[in-house]
Enzyme design. Structure first.
Site, PDB file in Angstrom:
ATOM      1  N   HIS A 156       0.805  -1.229   0.000  1.00  0.00           N
ATOM      2  CA  HIS A 156       0.000   0.000   0.000  1.00  0.00           C
ATOM      3  C   HIS A 156       0.835   1.275   0.000  1.00  0.00           C
ATOM      4  O   HIS A 156       0.304   2.369   0.153  1.00  0.00           O
ATOM      5  CB  HIS A 156      -0.948   0.010   1.208  1.00  0.00           C
ATOM      6  CG  HIS A 156      -1.868  -1.165   1.229  1.00  0.00           C
ATOM      7  ND1 HIS A 156      -1.559  -2.330   1.889  1.00  0.00           N
ATOM      8  CD2 HIS A 156      -3.070  -1.370   0.636  1.00  0.00           C
ATOM      9  CE1 HIS A 156      -2.548  -3.204   1.718  1.00  0.00           C
ATOM     10  NE2 HIS A 156      -3.471  -2.641   0.964  1.00  0.00           N
TER      11      HIS A 156
ATOM     12  N   ARG B 258      -3.745   5.870  -3.265  1.00  0.00           N
ATOM     13  CA  ARG B 258      -5.035   6.258  -2.645  1.00  0.00           C
ATOM     14  C   ARG B 258      -5.014   7.687  -2.105  1.00  0.00           C
ATOM     15  O   ARG B 258      -5.791   8.024  -1.208  1.00  0.00           O
ATOM     16  CB  ARG B 258      -5.402   5.314  -1.486  1.00  0.00           C
ATOM     17  CG  ARG B 258      -5.738   3.925  -1.941  1.00  0.00           C
ATOM     18  CD  ARG B 258      -5.921   2.995  -0.783  1.00  0.00           C
ATOM     19  NE  ARG B 258      -6.124   1.658  -1.306  1.00  0.00           N
ATOM     20  CZ  ARG B 258      -7.276   1.001  -1.262  1.00  0.00           C
ATOM     21  NH1 ARG B 258      -8.324   1.524  -0.703  1.00  0.00           N
ATOM     22  NH2 ARG B 258      -7.378  -0.195  -1.767  1.00  0.00           N
TER      23      ARG B 258
ATOM     24  N   GLY C  97      -2.402  13.632  15.914  1.00  0.00           N
ATOM     25  CA  GLY C  97      -3.820  13.667  15.555  1.00  0.00           C
ATOM     26  C   GLY C  97      -4.633  14.617  16.398  1.00  0.00           C
ATOM     27  O   GLY C  97      -4.095  15.519  17.045  1.00  0.00           O
ATOM     28  N   SER C  98      -5.934  14.379  16.364  1.00  0.00           N
ATOM     29  CA  SER C  98      -6.832  15.162  17.211  1.00  0.00           C
ATOM     30  C   SER C  98      -7.613  14.184  18.079  1.00  0.00           C
ATOM     31  O   SER C  98      -7.654  12.983  17.800  1.00  0.00           O
ATOM     32  CB  SER C  98      -7.791  16.006  16.362  1.00  0.00           C
ATOM     33  OG  SER C  98      -8.578  15.147  15.571  1.00  0.00           O
TER      34      SER C  98
ATOM     35  N   GLU D 165      -9.829   8.920  20.637  1.00  0.00           N
ATOM     36  CA  GLU D 165      -9.362   9.066  19.254  1.00  0.00           C
ATOM     37  C   GLU D 165      -9.587   7.712  18.592  1.00  0.00           C
ATOM     38  O   GLU D 165     -10.324   6.896  19.129  1.00  0.00           O
ATOM     39  CB  GLU D 165      -7.919   9.591  19.221  1.00  0.00           C
ATOM     40  CG  GLU D 165      -6.904   8.793  19.991  1.00  0.00           C
ATOM     41  CD  GLU D 165      -6.371   7.632  19.217  1.00  0.00           C
ATOM     42  OE1 GLU D 165      -5.601   7.851  18.288  1.00  0.00           O
ATOM     43  OE2 GLU D 165      -6.694   6.460  19.589  1.00  0.00           O
ATOM     44  N   MET D 166      -8.983   7.469  17.437  1.00  0.00           N
ATOM     45  CA  MET D 166      -9.385   6.256  16.721  1.00  0.00           C
ATOM     46  C   MET D 166      -8.244   5.411  16.148  1.00  0.00           C
ATOM     47  O   MET D 166      -8.497   4.506  15.360  1.00  0.00           O
ATOM     48  CB  MET D 166     -10.373   6.634  15.594  1.00  0.00           C
ATOM     49  CG  MET D 166     -11.580   7.383  16.114  1.00  0.00           C
ATOM     50  SD  MET D 166     -12.832   7.705  14.882  1.00  0.00           S
ATOM     51  CE  MET D 166     -13.633   6.101  14.805  1.00  0.00           C
TER      52      MET D 166
ATOM     53  N   SER E  11      -9.463  18.699  20.057  1.00  0.00           N
ATOM     54  CA  SER E  11     -10.246  19.530  19.132  1.00  0.00           C
ATOM     55  C   SER E  11     -11.709  19.609  19.553  1.00  0.00           C
ATOM     56  O   SER E  11     -12.440  20.479  19.085  1.00  0.00           O
ATOM     57  CB  SER E  11     -10.156  18.958  17.716  1.00  0.00           C
ATOM     58  OG  SER E  11     -10.609  17.622  17.714  1.00  0.00           O
TER      59      SER E  11
HETATM   60  N1  HPA Z   1     -14.069  10.887  18.727  1.00  0.00           N
HETATM   61  C1  HPA Z   1     -13.080  10.222  18.126  1.00  0.00           C
HETATM   62  N2  HPA Z   1     -12.048  10.814  17.571  1.00  0.00           N
HETATM   63  C2  HPA Z   1     -11.976  12.160  17.641  1.00  0.00           C
HETATM   64  C3  HPA Z   1     -12.961  12.901  18.251  1.00  0.00           C
HETATM   65  C4  HPA Z   1     -14.049  12.237  18.837  1.00  0.00           C
HETATM   66  O1  HPA Z   1     -14.963  12.843  19.388  1.00  0.00           O
HETATM   67  N3  HPA Z   1     -12.615  14.214  18.126  1.00  0.00           N
HETATM   68  C5  HPA Z   1     -11.436  14.254  17.471  1.00  0.00           C
HETATM   69  N4  HPA Z   1     -11.051  13.009  17.162  1.00  0.00           N
END
Ligand code: HPA
Length: 242
Positions: free
Chosen positions: A8, A47, A93-94, A183-184, A207
């Site tokens: 990738h 991508r 990230g956020s 976050e994720m 954020s």
């Molecule tokens: N959830 C998951 N990831 C995020 C969020 C959130 O509310 N805000 C910024 N990244």
């Protein structure tokens, strides 16, 4: 003979630096390369997941997007560690804060990343794994943040699969065991690093304040992101040779 590449990522082995910074968004990757790196070269655009290698204060650094969520972070970080022999990945990230004392613009250093399963279940461990940041990378980044005059918020995050929840009590449950923010991606990054005996850290600018419902306006979002980026870049320099 074909140059060695991963499935990738279009870069040839040798075109990716030992430290890679990973924002979620490909346009952020382009922004970092254009704003900070000397002589950035586009090394991936499969991508639209833009990756650039250049240097910061004389140290080679790659910035490449992770995409959103653990499956995407899982693929890219796996290939960076296993094919490109990357030593350090720093997610930039956020996050959404789920504790009231964590404010908008705070920078959270994810010491550990709890998760409901998903990505880490595939490792088929006989118990519940606790994904953690690499200590050297974490302590180095925390030191750099302090030198930048930032008060780092170090603690637990939740890496979740669902941005949208039907069950409104989820955040409260995680908050009750001390999780600072959601976050994720971090948990997938951390388990991949551990599996490949490499280093990882996730740093996130807050954020969204999910307790009060406040959100960062766009201009502040950029400012918070720049502060975090400068910490991550200086951490890459401090990690050279560690
Ligand atoms: N959830 C998951 N990831 C995020 C969020 C959130 O509310 N805000 C910024 N990244």
């Amino acid at each position: 003979m074909q140059p060695l590449k991963s499935m990738h990522i279009d870069a040839c082995v040798g075109q990716i630096a030992k430290t890679v910074l990973m924002p979620g968004d490909p346009l952020r990757s382009k922004y970092i390369a254009e704003t900070y790196l000397e002589n950035p070269v586009l090394v991936n655009n499969i991508r639209g997941v833009q990756g650039y290698t250049g240097s910061w204060k004389g140290v080679p650094v790659t910035v490449m997007a992770s995409g959103m969520g653990m499956p995407s972070m899982g693929i890219y970080s796996w290939e960076l560690y296993s094919v490109y022999d990357v030593d350090n990945i720093i997610r930039v990230g956020s996050a959404g804060a789920i504790r009231e004392d964590i404010k908008l613009m705070d920078i959270v250093f994810a010491q550990g990343a709890s998760t409901a399963g998903g990505y880490i279940n595939a490792f088929d461990l006989p118990g519940i794994y606790a994904p953690i940041a690499d200590y050297t990378l974490l302590s180095t980044a925390v030191g750099v943040a302090r030198e930048h005059g930032i008060d780092p918020k170090v603690g637990a995050v939740l890496s979740e699969d669902n941005f949208y929840h039907l069950d409104g009590t989820v955040n409260k449950k995680w908050q009750s065991v001390g999780v600072l923010a959601i976050e994720m991606e971090a948990a997938a990054l951390y388990i991949n690093a551990a599996y490949h005996k490499k280093r990882a850290l996730a740093i996130c600018t807050v954020s969204d304040q999910l307790v009060t419902g406040e959100k960062l306006p766009n201009d502040k979002r950029q400012m918070g992101f720049n502060q975090m980026m400068e910490i991550a870049l200086d951490t890459a320099v401090a990690m050279a040779g560690k």
